[in-house]
Structures are given as C-alpha cells and as structure tokens.
Design a protein around this motif. Structure first.
Motif, PDB file in Angstrom:
ATOM      1  N   TYR A   6     -12.653  57.335  31.776  1.00 39.12           N
ATOM      2  CA  TYR A   6     -11.572  57.198  32.732  1.00 39.12           C
ATOM      3  C   TYR A   6     -11.618  58.339  33.735  1.00 39.12           C
ATOM      4  O   TYR A   6     -11.994  59.451  33.399  1.00 39.12           O
ATOM      5  N   THR A   7     -11.220  58.064  34.948  1.00 36.53           N
ATOM      6  CA  THR A   7     -11.078  59.102  35.955  1.00 36.53           C
ATOM      7  C   THR A   7      -9.674  58.966  36.540  1.00 36.53           C
ATOM      8  O   THR A   7      -9.303  57.904  37.030  1.00 36.53           O
ATOM      9  N   TYR A   8      -8.917  60.037  36.442  1.00 32.44           N
ATOM     10  CA  TYR A   8      -7.552  60.048  36.941  1.00 32.44           C
ATOM     11  C   TYR A   8      -7.412  61.122  37.999  1.00 32.44           C
ATOM     12  O   TYR A   8      -8.124  62.120  37.985  1.00 32.44           O
ATOM     13  N   ASP A   9      -6.453  60.932  38.896  1.00 32.87           N
ATOM     14  CA  ASP A   9      -6.067  62.022  39.784  1.00 32.87           C
ATOM     15  C   ASP A   9      -5.359  63.066  38.931  1.00 32.87           C
ATOM     16  O   ASP A   9      -4.970  62.801  37.794  1.00 32.87           O
ATOM     17  N   MET A  10      -5.160  64.248  39.492  1.00 35.30           N
ATOM     18  CA  MET A  10      -4.493  65.300  38.743  1.00 35.30           C
ATOM     19  C   MET A  10      -3.143  64.815  38.211  1.00 35.30           C
ATOM     20  O   MET A  10      -2.368  64.209  38.934  1.00 35.30           O
ATOM     21  N   ARG A  11      -2.910  65.092  36.946  1.00 41.20           N
ATOM     22  CA  ARG A  11      -1.666  64.695  36.303  1.00 41.20           C
ATOM     23  C   ARG A  11      -1.019  65.929  35.671  1.00 41.20           C
ATOM     24  O   ARG A  11      -1.692  66.902  35.352  1.00 41.20           O
ATOM     25  N   THR A  12       0.282  65.843  35.466  1.00 38.74           N
ATOM     26  CA  THR A  12       0.988  66.835  34.663  1.00 38.74           C
ATOM     27  C   THR A  12       1.291  66.175  33.335  1.00 38.74           C
ATOM     28  O   THR A  12       1.939  65.117  33.294  1.00 38.74           O
ATOM     29  N   ILE A  13       0.796  66.765  32.267  1.00 37.69           N
ATOM     30  CA  ILE A  13       0.930  66.197  30.931  1.00 37.69           C
ATOM     31  C   ILE A  13       1.754  67.147  30.081  1.00 37.69           C
ATOM     32  O   ILE A  13       1.398  68.312  29.911  1.00 37.69           O
ATOM     33  N   TYR A  14       2.862  66.641  29.560  1.00 37.09           N
ATOM     34  CA  TYR A  14       3.727  67.412  28.677  1.00 37.09           C
ATOM     35  C   TYR A  14       3.455  66.961  27.239  1.00 37.09           C
ATOM     36  O   TYR A  14       3.702  65.801  26.902  1.00 37.09           O
ATOM     37  N   LEU A  15       2.940  67.874  26.434  1.00 39.44           N
ATOM     38  CA  LEU A  15       2.693  67.595  25.025  1.00 39.44           C
ATOM     39  C   LEU A  15       3.882  68.118  24.230  1.00 39.44           C
ATOM     40  O   LEU A  15       4.109  69.332  24.151  1.00 39.44           O
ATOM     41  N   ILE A  28      11.866  62.804  23.711  1.00 36.53           N
ATOM     42  CA  ILE A  28      11.354  61.788  24.643  1.00 36.53           C
ATOM     43  C   ILE A  28      12.485  60.883  25.115  1.00 36.53           C
ATOM     44  O   ILE A  28      12.598  60.578  26.307  1.00 36.53           O
ATOM     45  N   TYR A  29      13.358  60.456  24.207  1.00 34.15           N
ATOM     46  CA  TYR A  29      14.461  59.580  24.595  1.00 34.15           C
ATOM     47  C   TYR A  29      15.429  60.305  25.532  1.00 34.15           C
ATOM     48  O   TYR A  29      15.889  59.729  26.524  1.00 34.15           O
ATOM     49  N   ASN A  69       6.069  58.606  25.961  1.00 36.80           N
ATOM     50  CA  ASN A  69       5.607  58.031  24.702  1.00 36.80           C
ATOM     51  C   ASN A  69       6.157  58.845  23.534  1.00 36.80           C
ATOM     52  O   ASN A  69       5.956  60.051  23.468  1.00 36.80           O
ATOM     53  N   SER A  70       6.825  58.163  22.597  1.00 36.26           N
ATOM     54  CA  SER A  70       7.362  58.873  21.435  1.00 36.26           C
ATOM     55  C   SER A  70       6.504  58.702  20.187  1.00 36.26           C
ATOM     56  O   SER A  70       6.765  59.338  19.177  1.00 36.26           O
ATOM     57  N   GLN A  90      -2.627  55.395  37.640  1.00 42.42           N
ATOM     58  CA  GLN A  90      -2.015  56.172  38.716  1.00 42.42           C
ATOM     59  C   GLN A  90      -0.912  57.095  38.203  1.00 42.42           C
ATOM     60  O   GLN A  90      -0.266  57.781  39.000  1.00 42.42           O
ATOM     61  N   ALA A  91      -0.695  57.159  36.897  1.00 39.95           N
ATOM     62  CA  ALA A  91       0.380  57.996  36.342  1.00 39.95           C
ATOM     63  C   ALA A  91       0.248  59.435  36.835  1.00 39.95           C
ATOM     64  O   ALA A  91      -0.830  60.018  36.808  1.00 39.95           O
ATOM     65  N   ASP A  92       1.366  59.966  37.291  1.00 31.10           N
ATOM     66  CA  ASP A  92       1.398  61.337  37.786  1.00 31.10           C
ATOM     67  C   ASP A  92       1.881  62.315  36.719  1.00 31.10           C
ATOM     68  O   ASP A  92       1.438  63.461  36.664  1.00 31.10           O
ATOM     69  N   ILE A  93       2.824  61.851  35.904  1.00 29.20           N
ATOM     70  CA  ILE A  93       3.450  62.696  34.891  1.00 29.20           C
ATOM     71  C   ILE A  93       3.478  61.931  33.582  1.00 29.20           C
ATOM     72  O   ILE A  93       3.844  60.752  33.543  1.00 29.20           O
ATOM     73  N   ILE A  94       3.093  62.613  32.505  1.00 25.55           N
ATOM     74  CA  ILE A  94       3.080  61.995  31.180  1.00 25.55           C
ATOM     75  C   ILE A  94       3.802  62.922  30.212  1.00 25.55           C
ATOM     76  O   ILE A  94       3.513  64.115  30.152  1.00 25.55           O
ATOM     77  N   TYR A  95       4.735  62.352  29.462  1.00 29.40           N
ATOM     78  CA  TYR A  95       5.388  63.056  28.360  1.00 29.40           C
ATOM     79  C   TYR A  95       4.978  62.325  27.089  1.00 29.40           C
ATOM     80  O   TYR A  95       5.192  61.116  26.985  1.00 29.40           O
ATOM     81  N   THR A  96       4.402  63.030  26.132  1.00 28.83           N
ATOM     82  CA  THR A  96       4.032  62.369  24.889  1.00 28.83           C
ATOM     83  C   THR A  96       4.265  63.264  23.683  1.00 28.83           C
ATOM     84  O   THR A  96       4.058  64.475  23.740  1.00 28.83           O
TER      85      THR A  96
END
Length: 128
Positions: A6-15, A28-29, A69-70, A90-96
């Motif tokens: 996969y190739t994505y644009d820069m994302r902010t990922i919250y672990l 998450i909720y 994502n919980s 195209q996701a810019d921000i991910i919380y998982t």
C-alpha cells in the motif's frame, strides 16, 4: 503481508495502547463522540459491539477522512480493520486500539502490519 504494498499520503496515526480492560474501546468511543459533532459518518462496522467498532468519518470543515477502530483482540478483527483501511486509502487521521508488545507481541505486530506505517506517517502513542 501480501506482495502488494500500500502507498498512502502522510497520515497521523494515534496508537491507543493498553492491555485488556485498560479503556481502549472507551477512549475510541469518546473520541468518536467528540468528532461526530463536526464530522459526517461515511461508513461503520460493528457499531453494536463495543470492542470491535470501526468508524469512518469526514470532517465537515477540513474534508479530512478519519478512521477510528476499537478492535485489537484477535487476528480476524485486525484483518477486518486492514480491509477497512484498504477501502479508504485517503485516510488522513487514524485512531486505533493496539495491544502492548510486551503483553502480546503477535497482536501488536499484526496491528502495525495492518496499518502499513510509512516513514512519513506521524505516529503518536498513548498508553492507557
């Protein structure tokens, strides 16, 4: 991981890291409840299951795509999350939610693989 990369644009990922019962799903909720006031819900999975909820939102002001994502407890849940990520590249921000490496290295590594973290992604870890 498959041969396809996969190739994505820069994302902010919250672990959101914690062992079972640490409050990952609650976090998450609560984040979903905070964001929904300024976002439109684009997609969701398992809304009735506290531990496997997934939401795709679009910020009405910025048009950013946000995924929450919980689920982090089983390989099949992580695979479902990976499929959702593939549906919204195209996701810019991910919380998982994610299990700590020291508690369960397999689940931790599977989640990191599902995220396909790239060097230009910003990764922010929150320990519960």
């Amino acid at each position: 991981m498959s041969a396809f990369q996969y190739t994505y644009d820069m994302r902010t990922i919250y672990l959101i890291e914690g062992s079972k019962g640490a409050g990952k799903s609650k976090f998450i909720y609560e984040k979903y409840r905070e964001l929904i006031s300024r976002c439109s819900k684009v997609d969701s999975k398992n809304e009735d299951d506290w531990n496997t909820r997934m939401y795709v939102l679009q910020d009405d002001r910025t048009s950013e795509t946000i995924i929450l994502n919980s689920g982090s407890d089983m390989r099949c849940i992580i695979n479902d999350f990976s499929d959702l990520l593939g549906k919204y590249p195209q996701a810019d921000i991910i919380y998982t939610a994610i299990r700590p490496y020291e508690n369960n290295p397999l689940l931790h590594n599977w989640m990191k693989e599902a995220l396909h973290i790239q060097k230009d992604d910003i990764v922010i870890e929150t320990r519960l």
